[in-house]
Motif scaffolding. Structure first.
Motif, short mmCIF file in Angstrom:
data_model
loop_
_atom_site.label_atom_id
_atom_site.label_comp_id
_atom_site.label_asym_id
_atom_site.label_seq_id
_atom_site.Cartn_x
_atom_site.Cartn_y
_atom_site.Cartn_z
N GLN A 115 82.68 -34.57 56.27
CA GLN A 115 82.96 -35.85 56.92
C GLN A 115 82.45 -35.86 58.36
O GLN A 115 81.92 -36.85 58.84
N GLN A 160 82.92 -43.21 54.22
CA GLN A 160 83.93 -42.16 54.38
C GLN A 160 85.06 -42.35 53.38
O GLN A 160 85.60 -41.37 52.84
N ASP A 189 88.36 -44.68 58.91
CA ASP A 189 87.27 -44.45 57.95
C ASP A 189 86.55 -45.76 57.63
O ASP A 189 87.20 -46.78 57.33
#
Length: 525
Positions: free
Chosen positions: A306, A215, A211
């Motif tokens: 996401q 994120q 990530d």
């Protein structure tokens, strides 16, 4: 003779009672500025101290022009915080030149009695924010550096703080990982230290090593939702430099919304260019609040959001997810501040408007050193929700508590519209074709032109503040011009030793005040 004396005494007491009763009714029925300020001055004059036996902030060049005043606050349950509260008398005596390095120059010649101010009484019950979970994504070092500011608003409120912490983002481009993970022992030690300070903190690793920042920020929703308690009603995404000025005021704002309904609460950027570029979203640094009902939906769509979003900003990713899977729109709260404008922010701090949050305060300002909110905010320990509250003294002086004292030569304050915010900051980028010409009408407006410092406005900025026992001392500073000495105005804030429902002169014990002040190495003027 005795009968006549008794009758006379009874008549006097009845007359005094009637006057006080009518005065109290008038104050309740006429909520003007004077209604919330004691209408008397202290007549028991306090002598000037024989010597200045307290310390001034280090780094001053002597001699300086100096004046000081003690302020005693009396909490009143129904007192109202106004945009500006007007008092007819001056705040300070005349300046006096002093040089603490010269033993023969340690005597004040002109002093004033303590000023008694009525302020809004704090809640009777301890603050209970156990229904809120706050979330931050940051580095371990930045979290450690944020402890002093967090201690100003979060401890002992029963609110939960969840932190996704990494070591840093400085990883090689060819690496599959997006960050360097934090050392587990360092995480544990920092968490334990923060817990001992009254902060209910849990520090965790990111959900995925792949990530990147946006994120990780968005993943706070999942982390907080999975850590929810039976009492949780709100989850809040903040930055490590988000500063809430008053937890009771924040709770009051949230209480207007039903957490069982879908609510997305936050603030637009003050900069219209940013709004037109990034959308009608809650900008993260101001504080974003999701009701538990909305958080449940976002959490259920977490993987899809996401995967679907490609933005580099976490608050944009959150707005996208909400817009894709709900019809919920942002509830814009003007009292939450992202602070996307730059340079001198005096206009915001001196506006007198109720402020819930501030952001980007660690850097910027006219000197580039930022605004030390954890120091500025100390006075709230004495007078509660009084930080940045404005009082006008006489015709030309305004105290903005914890930020500045300003005088207005020439036409004075009467020539100003104090309901308008002074446009002290750099002008934001223009949006072609927009009627929002100054770029802040939607957020900070109405505004008025910037005044010329040193000519139209003389500003003494807070230099330092410290707490000594039950007294908070503030020093406001202005550099001297060519051939002139620097100036320091000192205020010593303390609570009334005898709180009362109404500030009555007969209820105030000046002898006791003097004793309290001396314990804090402060002499009553």
């Amino acid at each position: 003779m005795l009968l006549r004396t008794a009758i006379t005494t009874a008549v006097c007491l009845l007359s005094l009672t009637s006057i006080l009763f009518v005065a109290r009714l008038y104050r309740r029925d006429n909520p003007s500025t004077s209604a919330w300020v004691p209408s008397f001055s202290a007549h028991h004059r306090q002598p000037c101290p024989h010597a200045l036996d307290w310390l001034l902030p280090p780094g001053l060049t002597y001699p300086i022009k100096y004046a000081r005043r003690d302020i005693v606050v009396t909490p009143i349950s129904d007192a109202k915080r106004l945009s500006v509260t007007e008092l007819p008398a001056p705040l300070f005596p005349d300046f006096q030149s002093i040089d603490p390095t010269n033993p023969t120059d340690l005597q004040l010649d002109d002093c004033k009695d303590p000023l008694i101010l009525a302020v809004t009484a704090p809640p009777n019950a301890p603050v209970d924010a156990s229904h809120i979970i706050f979330g931050i994504s940051t580095t371990l070092a930045r979290l450690d550096g944020s402890i002093p500011s967090l201690l100003r608003w979060l401890p002992n409120t029963r609110a939960k703080l969840l932190v996704i912490a990494i070591k840093d983002d400085d990883v090689p481009e060819e690496s599959k990982d997006r960050y360097h993970p934090a050392d587990p022992k360092a995480m544990s030690d920092l968490q334990d230290r923060m817990n001992t300070l009254g902060l209910d903190v849990t520090i965790v690793n990111p959900l995925s090593r792949h990530d990147f920042f946006s994120q990780r920020y968005f993943s706070l929703v999942r982390v907080m939702y999975e850590h929810r308690r039976a009492t949780t009603q709100w989850i809040s995404l903040i930055d490590d430099d988000t500063f809430f000025l008053s937890m009771p005021s924040l709770l009051e704002m949230l209480s207007k919304f039903d957490p069982q309904q879908q609510f997305y609460v936050g603030a637009l950027s003050e900069d219209w260019w940013s709004v037109t570029r990034y959308g009608m979203m809650g900008f993260g640094g101001a504080g974003v609040f999701l009701s538990i009902a909305l958080a449940e939906i976002v959490n259920s769509k977490y993987d899809e959001c996401q995967e679907r979003s490609h933005t580099s900003a976490g608050d944009i990713r959150l707005r996208e997810c909400i817009s894709w899977y709900t019809r919920t729109k942002l509830t814009n709260i003007l009292d939450l501040h992202q602070i996307d404008i730059h340079n001198d922010l005096s206009g915001i701090y001196e506006s007198g408007r109720r402020t819930l949050s501030l952001h980007h305060w660690k850097a910027g300002g006219p000197d580039g050193k930022g605004y030390p909110l954890q120091t500025m905010h100390l006075v709230a320990d004495i007078c509660g929700d009084c930080f940045l509250q404005r009082w006008q003294f006489g015709k030309d002086m305004i105290l903005t508590n914890g930020f500045s004292i300003a005088t207005y030569p020439g036409a004075g304050i009467k020539a100003l519209d104090l309901e308008k915010m002074e446009e002290t900051w750099d002008h934001p980028s223009k949006v072609d074709g927009s009627v929002n010409e100054n770029g802040v009408d939607h957020s900070l407006g109405p505004v008025r032109p910037k005044l010329e410092l040193g000519k139209d406005k003389i500003q003494y900025r807070l230099l330092e503040s410290t707490r000594v026992n039950d007294t908070v001392r503030q020093w406001y500073f202005r550099a001297g011009g060519s051939g002139d000495h620097d100036s320091v105005l000192e205020l010593a804030w303390m609570k009334s030793p005898e709180p009362a429902s109404e500030p009555r002169p007969e209820a105030f014990n000046y002898t006791r005040l003097s004793t309290v002040a001396k314990k804090g190495r402060l002499m009553s003027d």
